[in-house]
Design a protein around this motif. Structure first.
Motif, PDB file in Angstrom:
ATOM      1  N   SER A  49       0.811  -1.220   0.000  1.00  0.00           N
ATOM      2  CA  SER A  49       0.000   0.000   0.000  1.00  0.00           C
ATOM      3  C   SER A  49       0.843   1.268   0.000  1.00  0.00           C
ATOM      4  N   ILE A  50       2.116   1.157   0.415  1.00  0.00           N
ATOM      5  CA  ILE A  50       2.970   2.344   0.421  1.00  0.00           C
ATOM      6  C   ILE A  50       4.058   2.257  -0.655  1.00  0.00           C
ATOM      7  N   GLY A  51       3.849   1.350  -1.617  1.00  0.00           N
ATOM      8  CA  GLY A  51       4.730   1.297  -2.770  1.00  0.00           C
ATOM      9  C   GLY A  51       5.995   0.490  -2.618  1.00  0.00           C
ATOM     10  N   LEU A  52       6.092  -0.337  -1.556  1.00  0.00           N
ATOM     11  CA  LEU A  52       7.267  -1.189  -1.389  1.00  0.00           C
ATOM     12  C   LEU A  52       7.083  -2.494  -2.152  1.00  0.00           C
ATOM     13  N   GLU A  53       8.182  -3.157  -2.460  1.00  0.00           N
ATOM     14  CA  GLU A  53       8.137  -4.441  -3.148  1.00  0.00           C
ATOM     15  C   GLU A  53       7.773  -5.532  -2.137  1.00  0.00           C
ATOM     16  N   PRO A  54       6.583  -6.135  -2.260  1.00  0.00           N
ATOM     17  CA  PRO A  54       6.110  -7.100  -1.260  1.00  0.00           C
ATOM     18  C   PRO A  54       7.031  -8.287  -1.036  1.00  0.00           C
ATOM     19  N   SER A  55       7.713  -8.749  -2.096  1.00  0.00           N
ATOM     20  CA  SER A  55       8.562  -9.932  -1.959  1.00  0.00           C
ATOM     21  C   SER A  55       9.801  -9.679  -1.101  1.00  0.00           C
TER      22      SER A  55
END
Length: 210
Positions: free
Chosen positions: A147-153
């Motif tokens: 939701s804040i634009g970070l890479e989930p992996s």
């Protein structure tokens, strides 16, 4: 003519982690923590806000966090400032703080209809499941960072566990304090967990004058 038995030739399968980021998950930075809090506050997502804040404060493994009972954090009409639980992995007690902001969020969450009669702090939505699962928790973490634009992996439930201690170590260099907060039995585990390298040790040494 004798033909020796040769091992069967198996088709090469692609590695299970091909294309995935593996290894230790990154801790969140303070700016990330603030951004996620704001988004959850704006959405009036009382459960996720309380869960997110307590995950940061408690530094617990996901398996212990999802199984927290109301009685673990609440007594005499108020949320405790400090509490302790027995870790499922080590069967040893670990103590943690609950900051003022987290206490307020927990109180608001416990006032919600879904919490009526629940012994668990994070009740499941179905009768056969008393509390949310570690898989559900992992999905929530993924949603938060995305939701804040970070890479989930690059992030996971251990990111939540590492976030506060990484800042404590960065500011103090106190490995023993981090070991106690994480509930590690061996210092080697803490060193590996934080990814402490020689450069870190030298930087700490250089900051001390005798």
């Amino acid at each position: 003519m004798h033909i020796p038995n040769l091992p069967a030739i198996r088709a090469c399968r692609p590695a299970w982690n091909k294309g995935c980021i593996v290894g230790q998950k990154r801790p969140l930075l303070p700016k990330h923590v603030g951004a996620i809090r704001v988004r959850l506050e704006i959405a009036d997502n009382f459960r996720d806000l309380a869960l997110f804040k307590l995950a940061i404060d408690s530094k617990l493994r996901g398996c212990d966090l999802v199984e927290l009972m109301v009685a673990d954090v609440y007594a005499a009409g108020q949320v405790k400032e400090r509490t302790s639980i027995i870790q499922s992995k080590t069967q040893k007690s670990v103590r943690f703080e609950i900051t003022e902001g987290t206490r307020k969020s927990l109180l608001r969450w416990m006032e919600q209809p879904l919490m009526v009669g629940s012994e668990y702090l994070w009740p499941g939505r179905f009768h056969e499941r008393l509390h949310i699962s570690t898989r559900q928790y992992a999905r929530l973490v993924r949603e938060w960072v995305k939701s804040i634009g970070l890479e989930p992996s690059a992030y996971g439930t251990h990111s939540m566990r590492r976030t506060k201690v990484s800042q404590i170590y960065k500011k103090t260099g106190n490995l023993r304090a981090v070991q106690l907060l994480l509930g590690h039995t061996k210092m080697d585990s803490t060193v590996r967990y934080l990814g402490v390298e020689l450069e870190d040790a030298l930087a700490i040494s250089e900051s001390v004058e005798i």
